[in-house]
Scaffold this motif. Sequence first.
Motif, PDB file in Angstrom:
ATOM      1  N   GLY A  99       0.834  -1.184   0.000  1.00 19.28           N
ATOM      2  CA  GLY A  99       0.000   0.000   0.000  1.00 19.28           C
ATOM      3  C   GLY A  99       0.865   1.229   0.000  1.00 19.28           C
ATOM      4  O   GLY A  99       2.090   1.156   0.063  1.00 19.28           O
TER       5      GLY A  99
ATOM      6  N   LEU B 227       0.850   5.027   2.013  1.00 19.32           N
ATOM      7  CA  LEU B 227       0.234   5.942   2.965  1.00 19.32           C
ATOM      8  C   LEU B 227       0.099   7.296   2.309  1.00 19.32           C
ATOM      9  O   LEU B 227       1.058   7.807   1.717  1.00 19.32           O
ATOM     10  CB  LEU B 227       1.073   6.067   4.239  1.00 19.32           C
ATOM     11  CG  LEU B 227       0.811   5.018   5.306  1.00 19.32           C
ATOM     12  CD1 LEU B 227       1.210   3.635   4.855  1.00 19.32           C
ATOM     13  CD2 LEU B 227       1.505   5.386   6.596  1.00 19.32           C
TER      14      LEU B 227
ATOM     15  N   CYS C 226      -3.581   6.513   9.855  1.00 18.19           N
ATOM     16  CA  CYS C 226      -3.213   6.969   8.516  1.00 18.19           C
ATOM     17  C   CYS C 226      -4.381   6.754   7.559  1.00 18.19           C
ATOM     18  O   CYS C 226      -5.352   6.074   7.866  1.00 18.19           O
ATOM     19  CB  CYS C 226      -1.981   6.221   8.012  1.00 18.19           C
ATOM     20  SG  CYS C 226      -2.264   4.457   7.688  1.00 18.19           S
TER      21      CYS C 226
ATOM     22  N   MET D  35      -4.641   5.428   3.529  1.00 19.54           N
ATOM     23  CA  MET D  35      -3.790   4.782   2.537  1.00 19.54           C
ATOM     24  C   MET D  35      -4.614   4.182   1.417  1.00 19.54           C
ATOM     25  O   MET D  35      -5.832   4.094   1.492  1.00 19.54           O
ATOM     26  CB  MET D  35      -2.926   3.712   3.196  1.00 19.54           C
ATOM     27  CG  MET D  35      -3.681   2.525   3.716  1.00 19.54           C
ATOM     28  SD  MET D  35      -2.529   1.335   4.438  1.00 19.54           S
ATOM     29  CE  MET D  35      -3.631  -0.015   4.752  1.00 19.54           C
TER      30      MET D  35
ATOM     31  N   SER E  22      -4.378   0.556  -1.070  1.00 25.28           N
ATOM     32  CA  SER E  22      -3.762  -0.761  -0.999  1.00 25.28           C
ATOM     33  C   SER E  22      -4.143  -1.596  -2.209  1.00 25.28           C
ATOM     34  O   SER E  22      -5.209  -1.409  -2.794  1.00 25.28           O
ATOM     35  CB  SER E  22      -4.212  -1.477   0.275  1.00 25.28           C
ATOM     36  OG  SER E  22      -3.740  -2.795   0.289  1.00 25.28           O
TER      37      SER E  22
ATOM     38  N   ILE F  68       6.115   0.311   7.447  1.00 23.78           N
ATOM     39  CA  ILE F  68       6.068   1.546   6.679  1.00 23.78           C
ATOM     40  C   ILE F  68       7.493   2.009   6.391  1.00 23.78           C
ATOM     41  O   ILE F  68       8.285   2.216   7.316  1.00 23.78           O
ATOM     42  CB  ILE F  68       5.298   2.628   7.454  1.00 23.78           C
ATOM     43  CG1 ILE F  68       3.892   2.123   7.808  1.00 23.78           C
ATOM     44  CG2 ILE F  68       5.247   3.923   6.653  1.00 23.78           C
ATOM     45  CD1 ILE F  68       3.198   2.917   8.890  1.00 23.78           C
TER      46      ILE F  68
ATOM     47  N   HIS G 273      -9.859   4.585  -0.765  1.00 23.22           N
ATOM     48  CA  HIS G 273      -8.977   4.940   0.350  1.00 23.22           C
ATOM     49  C   HIS G 273      -9.399   4.168   1.594  1.00 23.22           C
ATOM     50  O   HIS G 273     -10.573   3.827   1.756  1.00 23.22           O
ATOM     51  CB  HIS G 273      -9.026   6.437   0.639  1.00 23.22           C
ATOM     52  CG  HIS G 273      -8.457   7.261  -0.462  1.00 23.22           C
ATOM     53  ND1 HIS G 273      -8.504   8.626  -0.462  1.00 23.22           N
ATOM     54  CD2 HIS G 273      -7.826   6.922  -1.609  1.00 23.22           C
ATOM     55  CE1 HIS G 273      -7.929   9.094  -1.554  1.00 23.22           C
ATOM     56  NE2 HIS G 273      -7.518   8.072  -2.268  1.00 23.22           N
TER      57      HIS G 273
END
Length: 99
Positions: free
Chosen positions: A26, A28, A36, A38, A40, A54, A77
């Motif tokens: 993914g 962010l 967060c 993100m 994906s 991350i 999202h």
Amino acid sequence: MQPRCRTRIPVGYPANIQSDSGTGEGILLDLSPTGCRMRSDIALNAGAYLALQIAVAQDPTPLEVEVSVVRWIKDGHVGVEFLRYSQGVRERVTDLVTA
């Protein structure tokens, strides 16, 4: 849905994601010390638990969020709340968003 209590800053950090439904990648889009937003490449559902690694450009060691939960999904999202971090990660995230 409760309103967010922390401001998120825009980022573009890649992440490795592990969930009950599999693993994937993914990116962010924004970040706060508690969560967060993100995108994906794996299908996620609200309520799913995740582990995240991350990658932060200026740091060779990835940020590891041991347990997080998907709070919402909208327009491709995903909103994620961080529940449990590896040692020292919360401080690193806080430093990133306050720098």
